[in-house]
Enzyme design. Structure first.
Site: not given
Length: 390
Positions: A105, A209
């Site tokens: 992010r 992930y």
């Protein structure tokens, strides 16, 4: 020149600012944070979202800092055994028109800040919106104000702009909280082979992930917890708390949770679908419009789809701004509502008890590409061309 004020400097708000600037709008971004610093967490981007980022000229930069996920697999939480897998990578891109990526992010946020031609106005917490037929005034907690022809509320699940558009409503607590963090790949057994990986078990599950080119593994570990109601991205906990919540699970899970560089924890909320997203000069985008639980992995992708539609409708000088905003929400509401409600249902599916219910779910996974195809293959530009969400 039309002046636009975007409230919220997250992924949706910054992407909207970039797209609107590219179309010639004068855009200012306001955010309540004193400084822009994204927490350690990952974001998944599917073909539907990447189609928009490619159109905005951001696709290559996104790919350069992401991990292209090569497979999806579901594992038993306690044994770690794989009971379903399917290729992604090239198969996914050919099927859905774009890659499926995992991105840090903070990397995504920095990329968007660099692409935005300006500096977000920080320390501006919006507390009120005053709208007239001619303009909109934003009032901030520090006493300052700003004026614009169009306001885009991209200020999240507890949006202040949302209250102006559709009245006060309450966030809906899911009864679930999650642990989130990033773990160096070399501290996770088999971490270098992770794709989009689910560990499922009774009453809890983990999604993991790779991000940052595979250097880190992003995880989100979901647990039922009616007492933890703090909805804060800055809330922290010790990694051992996450490990304790998954006591008896696979050593891969406990290594993933226990070796995190930093662990966050927060409660999961969404809201009921809205009747209206817009007034004459104010509209909503992303979580402010359709906050959804993360169990479909579509929150970021849907905000990005919103950007494409909002920008296209706002640039149409043949209609009034009010009609443009009405067209935007009419196109977007059916799809986001369906994904919103589906995300609620997915949590229960992921956390069924072992036995017949789990066996039935596992059998349904054989049809997973078909079940999620309508989400990932969606072409927002084709939808606008036909004027339909179909």
């Amino acid at each position: 020149m039309v002046r636009v004020a975007v409230v919220g400097a997250g992924v949706g708000g910054l992407t909207a600012a970039i797209a609107l600037q590219a179309d010639g709008f004068e855009v200012d971004v306001y955010d309540q944070a004193g400084e822009l610093s994204e927490i350690g967490a990952g974001v998944s981007l599917g073909g539907n979202g990447m189609r928009v980022l490619d159109a905005l000229g951001l696709g290559k930069a996104v790919r350069d800092v992401s991990a292209n996920l090569q497979r999806i697999e579901f594992r038993h939480g306690k044994s770690g055994d794989v009971f379903y897998q399917h290729p992604m990578g090239a198969w996914y891109e050919q099927r859905f028109g774009g890659p499926f990526l995992g991105i840090h992010r903070a990397d995504f946020h920095q990329l968007l800040i660099s692409a935005y031609a300006g500096e977000p106005h920080l320390g501006r917490r919006c507390v009120a919106v005053h709208e007239s037929p001619e303009q909109v005034e934003l009032q901030f907690a520090d006493g300052s104000t700003a004026h614009a022809d169009l306001v885009v509320g991209a200020d999240g699940v507890r949006s202040a702009v949302r209250g102006h558009v559709d009245g006060a409503d309450e966030a809906v607590f899911s009864g679930m909280s999650c642990f989130r963090g990033l773990t160096p790949v070399d501290r996770v057994p088999g971490g270098d082979r992770f794709g989009l990986t689910f560990f499922l078990g009774p009453n809890r599950h983990v999604v993991a992930y790779p991000v940052r080119g595979g250097e880190l593994i992003n995880f989100v570990a979901y647990v039922p917890d009616p007492d933890w109601t703090e909805e804060s991205w800055s809330a922290r906990c010790a990694p051992r708390e996450a490990v304790a919540a998954f006591d008896g699970w696979s050593p891969v899970v406990t290594a993933l949770l226990g070796n995190a560089e930093e662990t966050g924890r927060w409660a999961l909320y969404d809201r009921e679908p809205l009747r209206n997203w817009s007034t004459g000069r104010v509209t909503l985008l992303g979580d402010a419009a359709h906050p959804m639980l993360p169990h479909a992995g579509q929150g970021t992708n849907q905000a990005i789809e919103d950007v494409a539609v909002l920008t296209a409708y706002a640039r149409n000088r043949n209609v009034t701004l009010k009609d443009a905003l009405r067209g935007y929400e009419q196109l977007r509401k059916p799809r986001t509502r369906q994904i919103q409600l589906g995300s609620r249902a997915n949590a229960a599916c992921f956390q069924v008890p072992d036995g017949p219910l789990a066996d039935e779910r596992n059998a349904r996974l054989e049809n997973l590409p078909q079940m999620v195809g309508w989400i990932h293959e969606y072409d927002v530009y084709a939808a606008m061309a036909t004027g339909s969400e179909a």
